[in-house]
Motif scaffolding. Structure first.
Motif, PDB file in Angstrom:
ATOM      1  N   PHE A   1      -0.439  34.316  91.884  1.00 13.09           N
ATOM      2  CA  PHE A   1      -0.238  35.118  90.667  1.00 13.09           C
ATOM      3  C   PHE A   1      -1.495  35.018  90.168  1.00 13.09           C
ATOM      4  O   PHE A   1      -0.970  33.616  89.092  1.00 13.09           O
ATOM      5  CB  PHE A   1       1.322  34.954  89.703  1.00 13.09           C
ATOM      6  N   VAL A   2      -2.389  35.179  89.622  1.00 14.25           N
ATOM      7  CA  VAL A   2      -3.762  34.459  88.942  1.00 14.25           C
ATOM      8  C   VAL A   2      -3.833  35.711  87.569  1.00 14.25           C
ATOM      9  O   VAL A   2      -3.336  36.156  86.833  1.00 14.25           O
ATOM     10  CB  VAL A   2      -5.061  35.295  90.064  1.00 14.25           C
ATOM     11  N   GLY A   3      -4.669  35.111  86.621  1.00 15.90           N
ATOM     12  CA  GLY A   3      -5.813  35.660  84.906  1.00 15.90           C
ATOM     13  C   GLY A   3      -6.795  37.165  85.849  1.00 15.90           C
ATOM     14  O   GLY A   3      -6.913  37.525  86.328  1.00 15.90           O
ATOM     15  N   GLY A   4      -5.667  37.640  84.660  1.00 14.42           N
ATOM     16  CA  GLY A   4      -6.808  38.646  83.897  1.00 14.42           C
ATOM     17  C   GLY A   4      -8.205  38.463  84.825  1.00 14.42           C
ATOM     18  O   GLY A   4      -8.457  39.235  84.815  1.00 14.42           O
ATOM     19  N   THR A   5      -9.113  38.044  85.008  1.00  8.84           N
ATOM     20  CA  THR A   5     -10.313  37.873  84.997  1.00  8.84           C
ATOM     21  C   THR A   5     -10.685  37.471  86.429  1.00  8.84           C
ATOM     22  O   THR A   5     -11.815  37.106  86.596  1.00  8.84           O
ATOM     23  CB  THR A   5     -11.103  37.726  83.906  1.00  8.84           C
ATOM     24  N   GLU A   6      -9.337  37.312  87.827  1.00  9.70           N
ATOM     25  CA  GLU A   6      -9.389  36.052  87.942  1.00  9.70           C
ATOM     26  C   GLU A   6      -9.361  36.293  89.717  1.00  9.70           C
ATOM     27  O   GLU A   6      -9.111  35.870  90.462  1.00  9.70           O
ATOM     28  CB  GLU A   6      -8.983  35.168  88.011  1.00  9.70           C
TER      29      GLU A   6
ATOM     30  N   PHE B   1      -2.970  41.458  90.255  1.00 13.72           N
ATOM     31  CA  PHE B   1      -3.102  40.251  89.674  1.00 13.72           C
ATOM     32  C   PHE B   1      -1.591  39.272  90.983  1.00 13.72           C
ATOM     33  O   PHE B   1      -1.691  37.845  90.108  1.00 13.72           O
ATOM     34  CB  PHE B   1      -2.692  40.581  88.306  1.00 13.72           C
ATOM     35  N   PHE B   2      -2.077  40.201  91.681  1.00 11.38           N
ATOM     36  CA  PHE B   2      -0.361  39.530  92.668  1.00 11.38           C
ATOM     37  C   PHE B   2      -1.329  39.610  94.080  1.00 11.38           C
ATOM     38  O   PHE B   2      -1.907  40.597  94.128  1.00 11.38           O
ATOM     39  CB  PHE B   2       0.670  40.376  92.285  1.00 11.38           C
TER      40      PHE B   2
END
Ligand SMILES: C[S@@+](CC[C@H](N)C(=O)[O-])C[C@H]1O[C@@H](n2cnc3c(N)ncnc32)[C@H](O)[C@@H]1O
Length: 260
Positions: free
Chosen positions: A219-224, A240-241
């Motif tokens: 699970f990553v961040g909004g701009t990642e 995001f996943f």
């Protein structure tokens, strides 16, 4: 930075320079070596320096839409394979992220056993996380039922209920140099990769993938968003996943892990 074990060359250069300059200007130092000398004799200043360059900003249920997707589709898929979910919140800052996760499980998936390892580079912030006492403003995005169910008033602040704290174990860990564990079902790593160089990110994604079980999620961040996730054996599920691919005949394919 030898003293802290933080390798600044793996952070984006311009961004890091700006943060270091703004820090030493605040303390009236003439340059970085002057600031380093001052920090030798001033542990408080050193502590603020680490906090300043590592950027600890966070809150409960940060980016609620992403948490909704986690609750509505990612966790339901995960628990098809296992009733005992092994999570890692990497770069967890002051604990709002792993505690939000613990609340989501407790409220929505009460029959599921969850263990959450929560790590960060900054030991001062981990001490704060372990206290689990928060001001009102970091709770604003947390759904009402979670706030009412799992936070207890403590003076002007709020303390996370013991049933939620018990699921979370905090540990110091540097993503750039420490070993990663294995067999994680879910890894959260949000709002820290943006500070790293491309080379550092590449190493970390490869190691996250290796430490996920097949069918597990990152699970990553909004701009990642990850460029070309396939090279890490990951597949995007929404924005995001990322799901770790199952190898044909691999450990999890058609053979769910039954461990609880
Ligand atoms: C902006 S916070 C993110 C907190 C939380 N994940 C969120 O999304 O709200 C970034 C955290 O990354 C941590 N950090 C920075 N460099 C790190 C590293 N090399 N290894 C582990 N944690 C690191 C910082 O100490 C900070 O607490």
């Amino acid at each position: 930075m030898k003293k802290s074990g933080i390798d600044l060359s793996l952070y984006k250069e311009e961004q890091m320079k700006r943060r270091i300059i703004s820090f030493y200007q605040k303390y009236g130092a003439s340059g970085f070596s002057d600031a380093s000398r001052m920090m030798e004799n001033d542990p408080e200043m050193y502590k603020f320096f680490v906090e300043h360059i590592t950027i600890n900003v966070t809150e409960f249920y940060r980016s609620p839409e992403q948490w909704k997707q986690l609750r509505n589709s990612i966790i339901p898929e995960l628990i098809l394979d296992t009733k005992k979910v092994n999570c890692w919140s990497a770069a967890c800052s002051s604990g709002e992220e792993p505690y939000s996760l613990s609340m989501v499980f407790a409220y929505n998936f009460p029959g599921i056993q969850v263990s959450i390892l929560a790590t960060d580079l900054d030991s001062a912030i981990l001490d704060q996380a372990q206290l689990a006492i928060y001001p009102q403003n970091v709770l604003r995005r947390l759904p009402l039922m979670l706030r009412e169910g799992y936070l207890l008033p403590q003076g002007m602040e709020w303390k996370v209920a013991s049933q939620i704290r018990e699921q979370v174990e905090f540990r110091k860990h540097n993503l750039l140099s420490d070993p990663f564990g294995s067999d994680h079902d879910l890894i959260l790593c949000r709002n820290v990769m943006i500070y790293f160089t491309e080379e550092a990110k590449h190493q970390i994604y490869a190691r996250f993938s290796a430490s996920l079980r097949e069918g597990g999620f990152l699970f990553v961040g909004g701009t990642e968003q990850i460029n070309n996730p396939g090279r890490y054996a990951l597949e995007a599920v929404g924005s995001f996943f990322y799901r770790k691919k199952r190898t044909p005949g691999g450990t999890n394919e058609g053979n769910p892990r039954i461990n609880g």
